[in-house]
Design a protein around this motif. Structure first.
Motif: not given
Lengths: 515, 43, 107
Positions: A298-324
């Motif tokens: 990224h530096v060599k190509k004169d770009m911003p260093v784009l890997e400056d983000m720490v990521g996270g995610f969560s997913v809730l898995v539940s019993q069938n509610d007839g909709i989701s």
């Protein structure tokens, strides 16, 4: 009955100082080439928080832009700033200074210290965060004097915590001899834990679940916690659940490099379907080591260093509610020990084989979520457009299998694929970034079936040369419920059945009479 | 002249290109001796 | 190229003699293939690894190049590689590799 996905959360943390201090590309460079031009140039290529907010792939990750909208914007994206919002429907982009407080909150062994005036300056904003509870705020320490920080960094092998290039804290080692408890490892693990906690808070908010109703948490990041006698002993899941206030939850860690999240999702779906637990959250925090991983390019190509983000995610898995949207446990792909490592063998095992078993064609899946790495990051680094390569592989496989005309290859990629928007945080981009959008697409009727694919590079651990991967299907709800109540779908089908029965009985009566 | 036959072959595969073991299978059929096979990962 | 892999390449060149070693790459793009090829011929262009300033000049090819494909059993090639020929920009890879070989390859 299949389990369902009640909702997901996606968070990012902008960590400009950690790119320089903690990214493995940079720490390695400081050892082998401390006077390098790269290290001198790097600070000029670090983005401000506002720049990171105004970056379209980041806004996509937290839900303010859809993958389809992103794909319409011509690449590269880094030179096309957009409106930068901190919060999105899936989560937020937290600034580094608030995250440091959250890391300190996550430290329950007095290993992380922040400077007094820094804490005093940031705490008022931190307290106002809509999801930060009084219990969490109560864990923030007042802070220490600057001299103590300097002394620990100089004399005690502590890892410095910098903000805006200024020393504002430290993480000290938890043991004098044990490398598994070194300051470096503790810092990495605190970052992972804190970003997982932030994701958990958001998924609770997004789904409206009562914190006490979460039975189990599965962490699927790529870090390990333990000491010299059990290096990967674990339980990031329970550690994060504690801080997030999920008092009714137990948990465990599931690992599989970048395939970890897909393994964890299948595990969660199975646990819920079996009735073992009612509500399971799959969660992961991010990774400091991968910050600035491709920074040299990224530096060599004169770009911003784009890997400056720490990521996270969560997913809730539940019993069938007839909709989701449901997870279909019956159609899971897996790369087996004997599958082989050629790309066609890998993609066949993950896509073609499970679909064939279910009597489906490759074209029957409306959307594939593969490794959704942002091509803005990978293309300049010579790794190509990873999602695009994956889609081409699936299309090529469909052609080989006779599901698709060769001329339809590009159209298939357009229709069934997406442009990547996730940061290169290993497990974070691996199939799961689409789950939030997928639920919306399915509920809106735009997508009937989607396949989530996770792949993992097991060989990096030097224990096997094998590749790995698993896949699963998210589909429309079949409108059956086991939560006691009767769903709208069920009511409709009951009425339809009653009408049919009535019609049949009339017909039968008529037949009787005519006899 | 053959490139691979009788040679010591060092394989540097790529996770998102062709992985090491797949190259190794090919090299063997050409009479090369794969002395090392690695797969690099940029993501 | 990964530092550990550079170290191994250097060791093999010393152990077997550089004229007896062939490097085969599987890189996903022309530029990455070119950089790896440069590393094992002219030295590490990123000045990071053990091959910095070391001009091994090794014989180096990408697995998708015609010269290598011609030597491999067609059935095995079809099973292991052929699908990726549809995915990778093979022409770009070929031109990068040829350019590096012409400049730096000694064997």
């Amino acid at each position: 009955m299949n389990s369902v996905i009640k909702g997901a959360s996606y968070v990012l943390v902008h960590t400009p100082d950690m790119v320089v201090e903690n990214g493995s590309t940079q720490t390695t460079e400081r050892i082998v080439n401390p006077e390098s031009d790269y290290l001198k140039q790097l600070p000029k290529h670090i983005r401000s928080y506002e720049q990171a907010l105004g970056y379209l792939p980041n806004q996509t990750y937290i839900g303010n832009c859809t993958p389809d909208e992103l794909a319409k914007v011509e690449q590269p994206w880094y030179d096309k700033p957009c409106e930068g919002k901190r919060f999105g429907k899936f989560g937020e982009i937290m600034p580094q200074e608030e995250f440091y407080l959250l890391m300190q909150v996550c430290d329950v062994f007095d290993l992380m210290y922040l400077e007094k005036s820094f804490v005093a300056a940031v705490k008022p904003t931190f307290e106002k965060h809509p999801l930060i509870t009084p219990e969490i705020v109560a864990r923030v320490h007042e802070g220490v004097e600057q001299e103590q920080i300097e002394a620990f960094v100089k004399e005690e092998h502590a890892e410095p915590i910098l903000h805006g290039g200024k020393l504002v804290g430290y993480v000290k080692r938890a043991h004098d001899v044990d490398v598994n408890l070194s300051a470096h490892v503790i810092l990495e693990n605190l970052v992972s834990k804190a970003s997982s906690v932030l994701s958990l808070l958001h998924v609770v908010h997004n789904t409206g679940i009562d914190k006490g109703d979460v039975d189990y948490v599965i962490d699927c990041c790529e870090e390990a916690c333990g000491d010299m006698n059990q290096r990967g002993g674990g339980n990031f899941a329970k550690a994060a659940a504690e801080i997030a206030g999920l008092t009714g939850a137990s948990g465990c860690d599931v690992r599989g490099f970048c395939a970890g999240p897909s393994h964890a999702m299948i595990t969660a779906a199975s646990l819920v379907k079996a009735g073992t637990y009612r509500n399971v959250i799959v969660t992961a925090g991010g990774c400091t080591a991968k910050l600035g991983m491709n920074g040299k390019d990224h530096v060599k190509k004169d770009m911003p260093v784009l890997e400056d983000m720490v990521g996270g995610f969560s997913v809730l898995v539940s019993q069938n509610d007839g909709i989701s949207p449901e997870i279909n446990n019956g159609i899971c792909g897996r790369h087996a020990v004997g599958t082989g490592s050629s790309p066609q063998a890998v993609i066949s095992s993950l896509v073609l084989e499970p679909l064939q078993k279910a009597g489906l064609k490759i074209t029957d899946i409306d959307r594939y979520a593969v490794e959704m790495q942002n091509p803005d990051i990978t293309k300049p680094a010579g790794a190509g457009d990873v999602p695009l390569a994956n889609y081409k592989m699936i299309a090529a496989l469909a052609v080989k299998n006779g599901d698709l005309e060769r001329a339809g290859l590009n159209a298939f990629v357009q229709e069934h694929g997406m442009a990547g928007w996730a940061p290169t945080q290993g497990h974070i981009p691996s199939g799961v970034p689409y789950i939030g959008f997928c639920c919306e697409d399915i509920l809106a009727g735009r997508v009937k079936k989607a396949m989530i694919i996770g792949k993992g590079s097991l060989f990096l651990g030097r224990m096997t040369n094998l590749f790995d991967g698993v896949s699963f299907i998210i589909q429309e709800n079949s409108h059956e419920s086991e939560e006691g109540g009767v769903s709208e779908g069920q009511v409709k089908s009951l009425i339809a059945k009653a009408m049919r029965d009535f019609a049949l009985s009339l017909g039968a009566a008529g037949t009787e009479e005519s006899r | 002249m053959s490139i691979l036959k009788g040679k010591k072959v060092v394989i540097i595969g790529d996770r998102d290109g062709i992985p090491g073991p797949a190259i190794e299978e090919c090299v063997k059929t050409a009479g090369g001796e794969a002395v090392f096979s690695a797969t690099e990962c940029f993501v | 190229m990964d530092l550990e892999n550079q170290k191994r390449v250097k060791e093999f060149a010393e152990q077997y003699g550089p004229e007896n070693v062939v490097v085969i790459l599987g890189a996903a793009e022309g530029e990455a293939a070119g950089l790896a090829a440069e590393t094992v011929t002219a030295g590490d262009p990123t000045f990071a690894g053990p091959l910095t300033g070391v001009q091994l000049g090794l014989s180096v090819y990408h697995i998708c190049e015609d010269e290598i494909k011609a030597e491999v059993d067609p059935d095995v090639y079809d099973e292991q590689i052929s699908m990726m020929e549809m995915v990778l920009d093979v022409d770009d890879i070929k031109s990068e590799m040829t350019s590096i070989r012409e400049q730096y390859c000694k064997y």
